[in-house]
Design a protein around this motif. Structure first.
Motif, PDB file in Angstrom:
ATOM      1  N   ASP A  39      11.346  68.195 -25.720  1.00 49.44           N
ATOM      2  CA  ASP A  39      11.129  69.381 -26.564  1.00 49.44           C
ATOM      3  C   ASP A  39      12.407  70.191 -26.704  1.00 49.44           C
ATOM      4  N   VAL A  40      12.656  70.667 -27.928  1.00 48.56           N
ATOM      5  CA  VAL A  40      13.777  71.558 -28.220  1.00 48.56           C
ATOM      6  C   VAL A  40      13.255  72.679 -29.117  1.00 48.56           C
ATOM      7  N   HIS A  45      10.679  66.086 -30.039  1.00 47.97           N
ATOM      8  CA  HIS A  45      11.492  64.998 -30.566  1.00 47.97           C
ATOM      9  C   HIS A  45      11.187  63.739 -29.763  1.00 47.97           C
ATOM     10  N   GLY A  46      11.456  62.601 -30.371  1.00 45.07           N
ATOM     11  CA  GLY A  46      11.195  61.348 -29.686  1.00 45.07           C
ATOM     12  C   GLY A  46      12.238  60.304 -30.012  1.00 45.07           C
ATOM     13  N   TYR A  67      15.483  57.870 -33.533  1.00 46.65           N
ATOM     14  CA  TYR A  67      14.978  59.125 -32.978  1.00 46.65           C
ATOM     15  C   TYR A  67      14.671  60.084 -34.121  1.00 46.65           C
ATOM     16  N   GLY A  68      13.888  61.083 -33.795  1.00 48.66           N
ATOM     17  CA  GLY A  68      13.549  62.056 -34.823  1.00 48.66           C
ATOM     18  C   GLY A  68      12.501  63.033 -34.330  1.00 48.66           C
ATOM     19  N   GLU A  69      12.147  63.971 -35.189  1.00 43.80           N
ATOM     20  CA  GLU A  69      11.128  64.960 -34.858  1.00 43.80           C
ATOM     21  C   GLU A  69       9.755  64.301 -34.926  1.00 43.80           C
ATOM     22  N   ILE A  70       8.899  64.655 -33.980  1.00 44.40           N
ATOM     23  CA  ILE A  70       7.539  64.108 -33.928  1.00 44.40           C
ATOM     24  C   ILE A  70       6.595  65.131 -34.577  1.00 44.40           C
ATOM     25  N   SER A 222      19.022  64.769 -25.902  1.00 40.82           N
ATOM     26  CA  SER A 222      18.461  66.082 -25.557  1.00 40.82           C
ATOM     27  C   SER A 222      19.548  67.081 -25.180  1.00 40.82           C
ATOM     28  N   HIS A 223      20.784  66.592 -24.987  1.00 42.23           N
ATOM     29  CA  HIS A 223      21.896  67.493 -24.663  1.00 42.23           C
ATOM     30  C   HIS A 223      22.750  67.803 -25.881  1.00 42.23           C
TER      31      HIS A 223
END
Length: 224
Positions: A39-40, A45-46, A67-70, A222-223
């Motif tokens: 989570d951001v 996100h996944g 990757y992308g927003e869920i 995530s960073h």
């Protein structure tokens, strides 16, 4: 949303075939599929990671990820709808097309026999196997612990139907839960999983490597 998802699952279920549509010597490349989330700013996100190995040498042939927003919330029993968009995006990046996909998750071992391994098969058009690290308890039915030896298993029977198998891949190590995804039988699923076990993990190599990749990619992304 849940009602729509349920209708889709009910529509697909009659098309599931728990029998081999291939000869065993045709399996040359196997892909492991796994996803991870973070989570951001209150947004989930996944990432989906796929690792393709040579079934005979166990050599890694290819690694890809997306990757992308869920946007689909987590709803028990409907996880496939949340995961499929990223899985499909990731599969499109593969240069080496697998003969079989192995998922970190369930297949036929699901409330309505529609775990991610089963549901995804209709988009991948390949045989699939579900390999779960933890047990999905259905209708209050517990699993029976297999004997403490590599390759020992007990079938998971719910209302006189076999949903999957509790498989001990390594002596003195917790079992895993194997189920057919689609277009493969449970005996062959078990055999292929056992053929992909080494001393490093109770998980089959494709799933273990995909799991490791998701942790690595999630840490990087995530960073950002």
């Amino acid at each position: 949303m849940s009602q729509k998802f349920l209708e889709i699952q009910n529509e697909l279920l009659p098309k599931v075939k728990l029998e081999n549509i291939f000869k065993k010597d045709e399996i040359k490349l196997i892909a492991g599929v796994d996803l991870a989330y973070w989570d951001v700013n209150n947004t989930t996100h996944g990432t989906c990671c796929i690792v393709v190995i040579d079934y005979h040498t166990k050599e890694v042939i290819e690694k890809v990820y997306s990757y992308g927003e869920i946007t689909i919330p987590y709803i028990p029993g409907f996880l496939a709808f949340r995961e499929l968009p990223l899985i499909i995006d990731t599969v499109k990046k593969l240069i080496n097309l697998p003969d079989l996909y192995m998922f970190d998750g369930n297949g036929y071992l699901h409330y309505r026999h529609m775990g991610i391994a089963t549901h995804a098969s209709f988009f991948l058009n390949k045989p699939t196997i579900g390999v779960a690290k933890s047990y999905l308890k259905i209708q209050g039915t517990d699993f029976m612990m297999p004997k403490n030896q590599a390759g020992a298993y007990t079938d998971i029977n719910i209302n006189s139907e076999v949903y999957g198998r509790t498989l001990r891949t390594t002596k003195n190590v917790k079992p895993i839960f194997v189920s057919c995804g689609n277009w493969i039988d449970l005996h062959t699923s078990t055999e292929i999983v056992m053929n992909c076990i080494n001393k490093e993990s109770r998980l089959p190599i494709p799933v273990r490597l995909a799991d490791l990749e998701t942790h690595k990619v999630r840490k990087q992304l995530s960073h950002l």
